[in-house]
Design an enzyme around this catalytic site. Structure first.
Site, short mmCIF file in Angstrom:
data_model
loop_
_atom_site.label_atom_id
_atom_site.label_comp_id
_atom_site.label_asym_id
_atom_site.label_seq_id
_atom_site.Cartn_x
_atom_site.Cartn_y
_atom_site.Cartn_z
N ASP A 163 12.67 -14.68 6.19
CA ASP A 163 14.17 -14.38 6.62
C ASP A 163 14.89 -15.07 5.31
O ASP A 163 14.83 -16.23 5.15
CB ASP A 163 14.52 -15.05 7.84
CG ASP A 163 15.61 -14.57 8.34
OD1 ASP A 163 16.45 -13.62 7.95
OD2 ASP A 163 16.32 -15.03 9.49
N GLU A 199 16.65 -9.32 4.41
CA GLU A 199 17.75 -9.50 3.87
C GLU A 199 18.86 -8.84 4.25
O GLU A 199 19.85 -8.66 3.68
CB GLU A 199 17.34 -9.57 2.22
CG GLU A 199 17.13 -8.25 1.74
CD GLU A 199 18.01 -7.23 1.60
OE1 GLU A 199 18.68 -7.27 0.51
OE2 GLU A 199 18.34 -6.18 2.49
N GLY A 201 19.55 -5.69 4.60
CA GLY A 201 19.95 -4.36 4.29
C GLY A 201 20.83 -4.52 2.82
O GLY A 201 21.42 -3.38 2.42
N ASP A 221 22.31 -8.24 11.57
CA ASP A 221 21.81 -8.62 13.12
C ASP A 221 22.33 -7.61 14.07
O ASP A 221 23.59 -7.31 14.01
CB ASP A 221 21.96 -9.84 13.50
CG ASP A 221 21.18 -10.81 12.71
OD1 ASP A 221 20.56 -10.56 11.92
OD2 ASP A 221 21.56 -12.17 12.81
#
Length: 388
Positions: A163, A199, A201, A221
């Protein structure tokens, strides 16, 4: 207000042809179909994560039949780490949350016929450190990529969620370079580990991530409300296709969470299926949730790749038509109503079809060129078209 979309007959057929993906993709033999499983974050976030939660989730996947439906990965997200690295620089689990350690937890997950996943970041910190007040220091993988990859393999990890978490802002890193560095370390290992990068998008990873990872996030998210789901769906129209070994990920499922109704949850699941999206739940499912998540006919659409993921074929202010080819010459079509009132959604398609509603589990008749359904507000109709 009623909405209506009409596609010219040539449009559906033409939309099913997509250029092949870029060459040089990661070749670890994994993710031949979109991965499915459970991830801890949407269910318990940071504060509620511990080894019993993960064990219970594994047991739930088995008890409910989700494992046998394809939900195989059990992924421990952020906040599993001890607050500092060990003296030798290695990562270690938080002893209060995971007193038996990660290798023992992986063994338990494997004993249930499941696969074990874990979370890490390419920078010096994690998202929970920056966003949730997790009081750790230096638990990102920056400068420890090889050591962390080897640690994960020694624990029996099968899946790595990597992430981004502000690694450009805090550490001056570049996404493609940083993600490729961990890719290279995973490739060295004798143990195959599915590699999922996130990441959000921001740098259009669908244009560059195939040589790097098995799946990549295409959006920020996803929240557990219709506004977020609907907005995320529309963003996928610009995303080019994933394919076996490398899939677009519009984020984890929010079914069973927040304010999503059963109608909204089924629309959410329908579009993720038409997109060949990874399907990761994050809830303790109710019977209603299982009615959505265990629909084998919809799951089959998600797992069926016949040359392209689903594409938005038509759109107006509140309704969409999405479609993709299926193995054996058929098509899947979603008639989606994003609006707040019921709408009649139609699509003109070429050919003669037998039409099956995959939520009603019934043959709805035949079509000689027109599909039409009354779709509830925030709802979707998912149809399977078989040549006749």
């Amino acid at each position: 207000m009623l909405g209506r979309i009409v596609l010219a007959a040539v449009t559906l057929a033409a939309a099913m042809i997509w250029p092949s993906g870029p060459s040089g993709e990661l070749r670890n033999g994994l993710a031949a179909t979109p991965p499915m499983g459970w991830n801890s974050w949407n269910q318990v976030g940071c504060a509620g994560l511990n080894e019993q939660v993960v064990r219970d989730a594994a047991d739930t996947l088995v008890r409910t039949g989700m494992r046998d439906a394809g939900y195989r990965y059990v992924v421990v997200d952020d906040c599993w780490q001890a607050l500092t690295r060990a003296a030798d620089g290695s990562l270690r689990p938080n002893p209060d949350r995971f007193p038996h350690g990660m290798a023992a937890l992986a063994d338990y997950v494997h004993s249930r016929g499941l696969l074990f996943g874990i979370y890490a970041t390419p920078g010096s910190g994690t998202c929970a450190m920056y966003n949730s007040g997790y009081p750790a220091t230096g638990i990102g993988s920056l400068g420890h990529e090889r050591q962390d990859a080897e640690t994960f393999a020694s624990w029996g990890v099968d899946y790595l969620k990597y992430d981004w978490c502000y690694a450009d802002t805090h550490d001056g890193l570049d996404e493609q370079t940083a993600f490729a560095r961990m890719r290279d370390e995973l490739q060295r290992l004798p143990r195959p580990i599915l590699y999922a990068i996130s990441e959000y998008g921001a740098r259009k990873p669908w244009e560059w991530a195939r040589p790097v990872a098995n799946m990549w996030r295409t959006t920020n998210d996803l929240s557990a409300d219709w506004a977020s789901v609907s907005s995320t769906i529309e963003q996928q129209a610009a995303v080019t296709t994933g394919s076996p070994g490398g899939w677009n990920d519009p984020d984890m499922l929010q079914i069973g969470n927040g304010t999503l109704s059963e109608t909204e949850a089924r629309a959410h699941f329908s579009i993720w299926a038409i997109l060949n999206a990874p399907l990761f739940t994050g809830t303790s499912p109710t019977a209603a949730d299982l009615g959505t998540l265990l629909n084998r006919e919809v799951i089959a659409v998600d797992q069926d790749f016949a040359g392209t993921q689903g594409k938005q074929l038509a759109v107006d202010a509140s309704t969409d038509v999405w479609g993709k080819p299926l193995s054996g010459g058929g098509y899947a079509v979603v008639l989606l109503n994003r609006g707040d009132s019921p709408a009649t959604v139609s699509a003109d398609v070429p050919g003669r079809w037998t039409v099956r509603d995959l939520w009603q589990h019934t043959e709805t008749g035949t079509s000689d060129g027109t599909l039409q359904a009354e779709v509830p507000a925030h709802g979707a109709v998912l149809l399977r078209l078989t040549p006749r």
